[in-house]
Design an enzyme around this catalytic site. Structure first.
Site, PDB file in Angstrom:
ATOM      1  N   ALA A   1       0.881  -1.185   0.000  1.00 43.36           N
ATOM      2  CA  ALA A   1       0.000   0.000   0.000  1.00 43.36           C
ATOM      3  C   ALA A   1       0.912   1.227   0.000  1.00 43.36           C
ATOM      4  O   ALA A   1       2.088   1.124  -0.354  1.00 43.36           O
ATOM      5  CB  ALA A   1      -0.914  -0.042   1.217  1.00 43.36           C
TER       6      ALA A   1
ATOM      7  N   MET B   1       2.673   3.029   2.129  1.00 44.51           N
ATOM      8  CA  MET B   1       3.976   3.007   2.804  1.00 44.51           C
ATOM      9  C   MET B   1       4.921   1.980   2.186  1.00 44.51           C
ATOM     10  O   MET B   1       6.078   2.276   1.883  1.00 44.51           O
ATOM     11  CB  MET B   1       3.792   2.693   4.297  1.00 44.51           C
ATOM     12  CG  MET B   1       3.178   3.800   5.109  1.00 44.51           C
ATOM     13  SD  MET B   1       4.206   5.273   5.170  1.00 44.51           S
ATOM     14  CE  MET B   1       5.556   4.727   6.212  1.00 44.51           C
TER      15      MET B   1
ATOM     16  N   ASN C   1       2.470  -8.755  -2.236  1.00 42.38           N
ATOM     17  CA  ASN C   1       1.285  -8.185  -1.604  1.00 42.38           C
ATOM     18  C   ASN C   1       0.177  -9.222  -1.697  1.00 42.38           C
ATOM     19  O   ASN C   1       0.081  -9.952  -2.678  1.00 42.38           O
ATOM     20  CB  ASN C   1       0.861  -6.894  -2.330  1.00 42.38           C
ATOM     21  CG  ASN C   1      -0.207  -6.125  -1.553  1.00 42.38           C
ATOM     22  OD1 ASN C   1       0.095  -5.511  -0.534  1.00 42.38           O
ATOM     23  ND2 ASN C   1      -1.443  -6.181  -2.012  1.00 42.38           N
TER      24      ASN C   1
ATOM     25  N   ASN D   1       3.352   0.414  12.396  1.00 41.00           N
ATOM     26  CA  ASN D   1       3.264   1.082  13.696  1.00 41.00           C
ATOM     27  C   ASN D   1       2.760   0.098  14.739  1.00 41.00           C
ATOM     28  O   ASN D   1       1.639   0.212  15.213  1.00 41.00           O
ATOM     29  CB  ASN D   1       2.301   2.265  13.614  1.00 41.00           C
ATOM     30  CG  ASN D   1       3.029   3.553  13.304  1.00 41.00           C
ATOM     31  OD1 ASN D   1       4.203   3.715  13.635  1.00 41.00           O
ATOM     32  ND2 ASN D   1       2.337   4.468  12.675  1.00 41.00           N
TER      33      ASN D   1
ATOM     34  N   SER E   1       9.314   6.644  10.458  1.00 43.14           N
ATOM     35  CA  SER E   1       8.616   7.922  10.563  1.00 43.14           C
ATOM     36  C   SER E   1       8.824   8.767   9.321  1.00 43.14           C
ATOM     37  O   SER E   1       9.849   8.667   8.653  1.00 43.14           O
ATOM     38  CB  SER E   1       9.091   8.702  11.785  1.00 43.14           C
ATOM     39  OG  SER E   1       8.397   9.938  11.828  1.00 43.14           O
ATOM     40  N   GLY E   2       7.838   9.588   9.057  1.00 45.95           N
ATOM     41  CA  GLY E   2       7.950  10.511   7.925  1.00 45.95           C
ATOM     42  C   GLY E   2       6.822  10.350   6.926  1.00 45.95           C
ATOM     43  O   GLY E   2       6.803  11.011   5.894  1.00 45.95           O
TER      44      GLY E   2
ATOM     45  N   LYS F   1       9.789   4.825  18.621  1.00 45.91           N
ATOM     46  CA  LYS F   1       8.874   5.394  17.611  1.00 45.91           C
ATOM     47  C   LYS F   1       7.575   5.868  18.278  1.00 45.91           C
ATOM     48  O   LYS F   1       7.030   6.924  17.935  1.00 45.91           O
ATOM     49  CB  LYS F   1       8.562   4.364  16.523  1.00 45.91           C
ATOM     50  CG  LYS F   1       7.440   4.764  15.554  1.00 45.91           C
ATOM     51  CD  LYS F   1       7.855   5.887  14.636  1.00 45.91           C
ATOM     52  CE  LYS F   1       6.744   6.676  13.966  1.00 45.91           C
ATOM     53  NZ  LYS F   1       5.682   6.018  13.302  1.00 45.91           N
TER      54      LYS F   1
ATOM     55  N   HIS G   1       8.277   9.082  19.980  1.00 49.75           N
ATOM     56  CA  HIS G   1       8.391  10.094  18.920  1.00 49.75           C
ATOM     57  C   HIS G   1       7.001  10.632  18.569  1.00 49.75           C
ATOM     58  O   HIS G   1       6.773  11.845  18.486  1.00 49.75           O
ATOM     59  CB  HIS G   1       9.051   9.486  17.677  1.00 49.75           C
ATOM     60  CG  HIS G   1       8.846  10.294  16.425  1.00 49.75           C
ATOM     61  ND1 HIS G   1       7.654  10.295  15.724  1.00 49.75           N
ATOM     62  CD2 HIS G   1       9.663  11.152  15.763  1.00 49.75           C
ATOM     63  CE1 HIS G   1       7.747  11.116  14.692  1.00 49.75           C
ATOM     64  NE2 HIS G   1       8.954  11.646  14.690  1.00 49.75           N
ATOM     65  N   ASN G   2       6.059   9.724  18.376  1.00 44.84           N
ATOM     66  CA  ASN G   2       4.709  10.167  18.011  1.00 44.84           C
ATOM     67  C   ASN G   2       4.047  10.944  19.144  1.00 44.84           C
ATOM     68  O   ASN G   2       3.326  11.905  18.897  1.00 44.84           O
ATOM     69  CB  ASN G   2       3.843   8.965  17.621  1.00 44.84           C
ATOM     70  CG  ASN G   2       4.186   8.447  16.238  1.00 44.84           C
ATOM     71  OD1 ASN G   2       5.319   8.604  15.777  1.00 44.84           O
ATOM     72  ND2 ASN G   2       3.235   7.827  15.575  1.00 44.84           N
TER      73      ASN G   2
ATOM     74  N   GLU H   1       5.358  14.293  19.028  1.00 42.58           N
ATOM     75  CA  GLU H   1       4.720  14.942  17.869  1.00 42.58           C
ATOM     76  C   GLU H   1       3.341  15.499  18.272  1.00 42.58           C
ATOM     77  O   GLU H   1       2.994  16.632  17.915  1.00 42.58           O
ATOM     78  CB  GLU H   1       4.603  13.894  16.761  1.00 42.58           C
ATOM     79  CG  GLU H   1       3.848  14.309  15.520  1.00 42.58           C
ATOM     80  CD  GLU H   1       3.685  13.112  14.567  1.00 42.58           C
ATOM     81  OE1 GLU H   1       4.670  12.383  14.323  1.00 42.58           O
ATOM     82  OE2 GLU H   1       2.562  12.900  14.078  1.00 42.58           O
ATOM     83  N   TYR H   2       2.591  14.738  19.026  1.00 44.81           N
ATOM     84  CA  TYR H   2       1.284  15.208  19.509  1.00 44.81           C
ATOM     85  C   TYR H   2       1.454  16.480  20.330  1.00 44.81           C
ATOM     86  O   TYR H   2       0.700  17.438  20.191  1.00 44.81           O
ATOM     87  CB  TYR H   2       0.620  14.158  20.411  1.00 44.81           C
ATOM     88  CG  TYR H   2      -0.202  13.092  19.724  1.00 44.81           C
ATOM     89  CD1 TYR H   2       0.341  12.282  18.736  1.00 44.81           C
ATOM     90  CD2 TYR H   2      -1.529  12.864  20.089  1.00 44.81           C
ATOM     91  CE1 TYR H   2      -0.410  11.277  18.141  1.00 44.81           C
ATOM     92  CE2 TYR H   2      -2.289  11.869  19.496  1.00 44.81           C
ATOM     93  CZ  TYR H   2      -1.726  11.075  18.530  1.00 44.81           C
ATOM     94  OH  TYR H   2      -2.471  10.089  17.953  1.00 44.81           O
TER      95      TYR H   2
ATOM     96  N   LYS I   1      -4.652   7.861  15.745  1.00 45.44           N
ATOM     97  CA  LYS I   1      -4.640   6.445  15.419  1.00 45.44           C
ATOM     98  C   LYS I   1      -4.128   5.581  16.554  1.00 45.44           C
ATOM     99  O   LYS I   1      -4.071   4.371  16.435  1.00 45.44           O
ATOM    100  CB  LYS I   1      -3.763   6.223  14.175  1.00 45.44           C
ATOM    101  CG  LYS I   1      -4.434   6.614  12.865  1.00 45.44           C
ATOM    102  CD  LYS I   1      -3.727   5.874  11.747  1.00 45.44           C
ATOM    103  CE  LYS I   1      -4.058   6.419  10.388  1.00 45.44           C
ATOM    104  NZ  LYS I   1      -2.952   6.106   9.459  1.00 45.44           N
TER     105      LYS I   1
END
Ligand code: NDP
Length: 480
Positions: A11, A13, A32, A102, A128-129, A182, A185-186, A189-190, A260
């Site tokens: 998909a 990512m 896939n 994730n 990330s990114g 990670k 990190h998120n 970010e929040y 999420k």
């Protein structure tokens, strides 16, 4: 077998990660579940490099050179488990399965244990990114064994973002360490996003400024120590005009912030570890409040009383207040990062990871959503040992907070007076003041706990645990 790396799950990512790998000289096996995605990728981007598409897991595994290394980019949760098991069944001891989704770090710990028992390596890798990063250079946070890193390291290094000449990837630590980092990190970010949103609200409602004008302020702030990707895109979003109505786009976007789950995990984990990540928690709660449609609708209807959400500022003082807001944002951001790194330190202790915090700050300088100039000084602070206890004690940040705090206090006070919610600004300040308080009212709480639950307390003047016999005459104290 010709491929040195494979990607399962093509998909947004996965396909971008596969293209990035191919562009950097890797021969990339592709698989896939629905073959259409594989075919589309090869059809549209086959000239990015060497791809080896397969329609079955067996063919996919057969197309990989040993040690076979495959990155999974499928939906987190049960789909990831299903794909891991399919791959593990087809692979052999020594092969490496990488989960780039994730995933929750406890799941990664569980999966690593199960896969290791089968003689294979399992690497939970934070990516990330977003889609753009996957294609042009993400920040990568791989966990797993040293041995898997020897094979995987050069491959990941080939596709990672580059910041100041250094690739944004480092081996974080064993099993779930990569996904843990990670996750935090998120969470950071929040907090970053919430602090920016509070700054915006103070200018929009508090000072009555137009979005484009505020966009100019953020664009100017991007030239200061706040320089970062999030500040930069904030200016862009605020300058955007809605084509249908001609109004500022931000004014026609519904004000319910989605999530999420990684921010929630960061806070849940922090609660379990006993780490006060107040800035991140308030950011998650603020998104929650924004999406409480029923309660907010009822509040609007009931017309709950309070000030008119204006800052009491004369026109002449406006620029000074904007400058105060900038300082408040910076100081609160330092607190949010200090708290996030504190959570990583506690996680490392709890789960036995040896995490190099300076390296973590370095790999966040590029590719990821919180990328910022600021992370250079964060990295230096950890490198020098100045931030061993908390980022707030590193001289650079001590000075920054010291210089910002008058403004910070003024902004919080004015916002409270004006009825403007600044949960992340104010909770960060409360954390800071709590941290520097010689004595806290926690002493009283211990007294209360001892009163109703005989939970005992420590004394400032001698060691031991004590209990007051509250119900007895004379309330004698006994050693517990
Ligand atoms: P999605 O999360 O939308 O997942 C779609 C992919 O999962 C498709 O390849 C799909 O295959 C596959 N899939 C779903 N269920 C199964 C199953 N039961 N068995 C096999 N394959 C299955 O894709 P994204 O590209 O958005 O994200 C991939 C991962 O990367 C996720 O874990 C996400 O959290 C993570 N991530 C996403 C970021 C982002 O910005 N979007 C950033 C960083 C990480 P099919 O085509 O056959 O349906």
């Amino acid at each position: 077998a010709t491929a040195n790396i494979g990607v399962v799950g093509l998909a947004a990512m996965g396909s971008n990660l596969a293209r990035n790998l191919a562009r950097h000289g890797n021969t990339v096996a592709l698989y896939n579940r629905h073959v259409e995605r594989t075919e589309k990728l090869v059809r549209e981007h086959g000239d990015d490099g060497e791809f080896v598409p397969s329609a079955t897991v067996a063919d996919f595994v057969a197309s990989l050179k040993r040690p076979r290394t495959a990155i999974i980019m499928v939906k987190a949760g049960a789909p990831t488990d299903a794909v891991i098991n399919e791959l593990a069944d087809a692979m052999e001891p020594g092969d490496i399965i990488v989960d780039g989704g994730n995933s929750y770090f406890e799941d990664t710990i569980r999966r690593e244990k199960a896969i290791r028992a089968r003689g294979l390596h399992f690497v939970g890798c934070g990516v990330s990114g977003g889609e753009e990063g996957a294609l042009n250079g993400p920040s990568l946070m791989p966990g797993g064994t040293e041995e898997s890193w020897r094979t995987l390291g050069p491959i990941l290094t080939s596709i990672a973002a580059v910041a100041e000449g250094e690739p944004c990837v480092t081996h974080i630590g064993e099993n779930g360490a990569g996904h843990f980092v990670k996750m935090v990190h998120n969470g950071i970010e929040y907090a970053d996003m919430q602090l920016i949103a509070e700054s915006y609200d103070l200018m929009r409602r508090g000072l009555g400024m137009e979005p484009a004008e505020i966009g100019d302020v953020f664009a100017a702030w991007n030239g200061t120590e706040l320089n970062s990707y999030l500040i930069e895109i904030t200016a862009d979003v605020l300058h955007e005009v809605d084509k249908a109505t001609g109004r500022p786009l931000v004014d026609v976007i519904v004000d319910h912030a989605g999530m999420k789950g990684t921010g929630t995990w960061t806070v849940q984990t922090a609660l379990t570890l006993g780490v006060p990540v107040t800035g991140i928690a308030e950011a998650v709660f603020a998104r929650g409040l924004s999406s409480q449609t029923v309660q907010r609708g009822a509040a609007a209807k009931a017309g709950l009383s309070g000030p008119q959400a204006r800052l009491d500022v004369s026109a002449a003082d406006r620029d000074a207040v904007i400058e105060d807001i900038r300082h408040a944002l910076y100081a609160s951001k330092i607190v949010a990062y200090a708290q996030g790194f504190d959570e990583i330190m506690s996680g490392a202790k709890e789960y036995g990871w040896n995490i190099d915090l300076a390296a973590v700050a370095r790999i966040w300088r590029g590719g990821c959503i919180i990328r910022a100039q600021f992370l250079n000084v964060v990295s230096d602070a950890f490198e020098s040992g100045d931030a061993d206890v908390s980022l707030l004690f590193a001289p650079y940040f001590r000075k920054a907070v010291d210089e910002a705090q008058e403004s910070w206090r003024r902004v919080v006070a004015k916002a409270v007076e004006g009825g403007l919610p600044v949960p992340a600004f104010s909770s960060s300040l409360a954390y800071y003041d709590g941290l520097r308080s010689g004595r806290l009212p926690a002493a009283l709480i211990q007294g209360q706990r001892d009163f109703f639950g005989a939970h005992t307390y420590g004394r400032v003047d001698r060691p031991g645990a004590f209990h007051t016999l509250w119900a007895e005459p004379g309330r004698p104290e006994v050693e517990a």
